[in-house]
Design a protein around this motif. Structure first.
Motif: not given
Length: 317
Positions: A260-281
């Motif tokens: 993991m590279l530092f400093p880390m970059e935080d997402p702008a919003n706490v929003v679920r990644n539906y495309a990634a979850d679809e792939y996981t399913a």
């Protein structure tokens, strides 16, 4: 890379695996190490000796560290041994990192967890920090991590306030299963049906799993998990002494780790990644969603159409 977060190490009867995890812990030098071990099985002649060796390895600490142990004399089984150990851990600390004896983290996993434990401390939207990324290498991200419904637990971290929601017996499942809650949360009837079957089996006691119960507990709170943009933990626990993993799990468990590279970059919003979850399913749990079913059903036709297009000199349909 050092960490300020306390660590819970869950062990059993695999001293060689435990040593690999301990090698990474020596690099991280956590100030507090909690070691919990289930007891040997009475029907396995070599279990007692293997359990003792694993305990010796896990308590061989050569850095400045407070070590706490919870060594069971009797075998409690996976669900009760792990869940009770995590409860014991959070009887002593407010937040921390949890590793099993077969989950070998990259050294940057520890500061990654520490950063996120601090950043989302008190944020009830986030319940888990995971070190796992099972996404395809081609997937791009806008930050150092993303948000998911799936609480992968091959190397993870959480807070006491989150673990207090753990519902090991799924007491509320009989009421919730008849509602549309699960489909609404997961966004797919096919995915909801898969997990309905899982939760039915856990509630009946057919599956001795704390992890499925923890997933249920997180979902009843609409709790999200943080997953890294690159995989930080590899699972080495596939083999003769594995209890709850199989060959299919090994396809994701044996993934390489990356820094993991530092400093880390935080997402702008706490929003679920539906495309990634679809792939996981589909890829991790083998669930065929509506789009995947359509592709599977029409694959022979699509192949023929693609072949005709290529022969005709065009890659279009």
């Amino acid at each position: 890379m050092n960490t300020t977060s306390p660590v819970l190490l869950l062990i059993y009867n695999r001293p060689a695996h435990t040593e690999q995890v301990m090698a990474q812990l020596r690099e991280a030098e956590p100030p507090k190490l909690f070691v919990a071990a289930d007891g040997p099985r009475t029907d396995q002649p070599d279990d007692a000796e293997r359990c003792e060796r694993a305990r010796d390895v896990a308590t061989h600490v050569d850095w400045d560290c407070n070590v706490h142990t919870l060594f069971r004399d009797e075998n409690l089984g996976c669900k009760k041994a792990v869940s009770s150990a995590i409860t014991w851990f959070f009887d002593h600390v407010e937040e921390g990192i949890i590793l099993e004896d077969d989950c070998v983290p990259h050294c940057t996993f520890f500061p990654y967890c520490s950063h996120l434990l601090e950043r989302y401390r008190g944020d009830e939207r986030v319940m888990v920090v995971s070190g796992n990324n099972f996404q395809p290498a081609r997937r791009s991200y806008d930050a150092s991590y993303y948000f998911s419904a799936y609480s992968h637990c091959w190397g993870w971290a959480t807070w006491k306030q989150s673990w207090e929601h753990y519902n090991g017996d799924l007491e509320t499942w009989s009421e919730l299963r008849e509602k549309e809650w699960l489909q609404g949360w997961l966004g797919s009837e096919a995915i909801a049906q898969y997990w309905k079957s899982i939760f039915d089996r856990v509630a009946r006691g057919d599956i001795d799993s704390w992890a499925y119960a923890w997933t249920f507990s997180c979902w009843t709170q609409h709790g999200l998990s943080v997953l890294p943009s690159k995989n930080l933990v590899t699972n080495i626990g596939f083999g003769a002494h594995a209890t709850h993993t199989n060959a299919k799990d090994g396809e994701t468990g044996h993934l390489s780790t990356y820094p993991m590279l530092f400093p880390m970059e935080d997402p702008a919003n706490v929003v679920r990644n539906y495309a990634a979850d679809e792939y996981t399913a589909h890829s991790h749990f083998g669930i065929k969603t509506g789009l995947r079913r359509w592709v599977d059903r029409h694959t022979p036709e699509l192949i023929k159409r693609a072949a005709r297009s290529i022969i005709g000199g065009s890659y279009g349909y």
